[in-house]
Design a protein around this motif. Structure first.
Motif, PDB file in Angstrom:
ATOM      1  N   HIS A 174       1.109  -1.370   0.489  1.00  0.00           N
ATOM      2  CA  HIS A 174       0.045   0.213   0.272  1.00  0.00           C
ATOM      3  C   HIS A 174       0.883   1.165  -0.112  1.00  0.00           C
ATOM      4  O   HIS A 174       2.241   1.212   0.793  1.00  0.00           O
ATOM      5  CB  HIS A 174      -0.576   0.203   1.184  1.00  0.00           C
ATOM      6  N   LEU A 176       0.524   5.316   0.556  1.00  0.00           N
ATOM      7  CA  LEU A 176      -0.339   6.268   1.319  1.00  0.00           C
ATOM      8  C   LEU A 176       0.285   7.700   0.840  1.00  0.00           C
ATOM      9  O   LEU A 176       1.225   7.929   1.710  1.00  0.00           O
ATOM     10  CB  LEU A 176      -0.817   6.707   2.873  1.00  0.00           C
ATOM     11  N   ARG A 212      -4.739   6.804  -1.480  1.00  0.00           N
ATOM     12  CA  ARG A 212      -4.481   5.223  -0.700  1.00  0.00           C
ATOM     13  C   ARG A 212      -4.417   4.373  -2.278  1.00  0.00           C
ATOM     14  O   ARG A 212      -4.930   4.977  -3.342  1.00  0.00           O
ATOM     15  CB  ARG A 212      -4.991   4.519   0.289  1.00  0.00           C
TER      16      ARG A 212
END
Length: 217
Positions: A174, A176, A212
């Motif tokens: 991920h 961010l 995200r």
């Protein structure tokens, strides 16, 4: 009770100290003053870290290091912090020591593309680039220009962060990234089309947004 982010000591002509959630963070005029609302990014990262495919966390454009340090203090993982500004690197090391996290925090000072080689994998990447369009930076005279100037559309450094993240985020990992507006996040997503990173969610904060992106194999 002191509000989160309120100064608790020192003077602005040297170094200031503030509460950032449960951490004590020190900073000075050479870096952007930490914004309390950005703890949202830290907490979101901490939610994602336990399920990430690789243990290490990468923070790009770390500033004083507060966002990444808070994330790994909530979800214990090794952290690599990167910033171009030597003052930011110095403060990140100092704040890691204040938090008792220095044994698990590596600080790299230099250009993103130079200090994060392609293929070095991280489960979660946090990016806090400058996102103010160059023409608007005069509205924030108290902030260091290096920390806020995002180029013509505010996305110059954000694009660099996303390129580095694309080559450094493990499959199933991920990213961010902090930006100014949802429109900036969607513009990045459009430009990232065809890469391994997909925009999956945007959360709005007090003065900006966190987007995200997930890496899909």
């Amino acid at each position: 009770m002191r509000a989160e982010g309120a100064p608790v000591g020192m003077t602005r002509d040297t170094r200031e100290r503030m509460a950032f959630s449960h951490l004590t963070i020190e900073y000075d005029a050479r870096v952007l003053e930490p914004r309390p609302w950005t703890a949202m990014q830290s907490r979101w990262a901490a939610e994602l870290i336990p399920g990430s495919p690789v243990g290490r966390v990468l923070e790009l454009c770390a500033g004083a290091g507060h966002i990444g340090l808070l994330a790994v203090s909530l979800a214990s993982r090794p952290l690599v912090c990167v910033d171009l500004n030597p003052a930011a690197c110095e403060l990140t090391r100092h704040n890691a020591a204040l938090a008792g996290l220095d044994a698990d925090v590596e600080v790299r000072c230099g250009d993103l593309a130079d200090v994060v080689p392609p293929g070095e994998e991280f489960g979660v990447v946090i990016a806090d680039p400058p996102w103010v369009p160059a023409a608007d930076t005069g509205r924030f005279p108290e902030d260091p220009l290096l920390a806020i100037d995002g180029g013509d559309d505010g996305l110059t450094v954000a694009r660099q962060c996303l390129r580095v993240a694309s080559g450094s985020t493990a499959d199933g990992g991920h990213v961010l990234i902090q930006l100014g507006t949802p429109e900036q996040a969607r513009q990045l997503a459009t430009e990232a089309a065809g890469t391994a990173l997909d925009l999956v969610e945007i959360r709005e904060g007090e003065r900006g947004v966190v987007a995200r992106f997930d890496r899909v194999s």
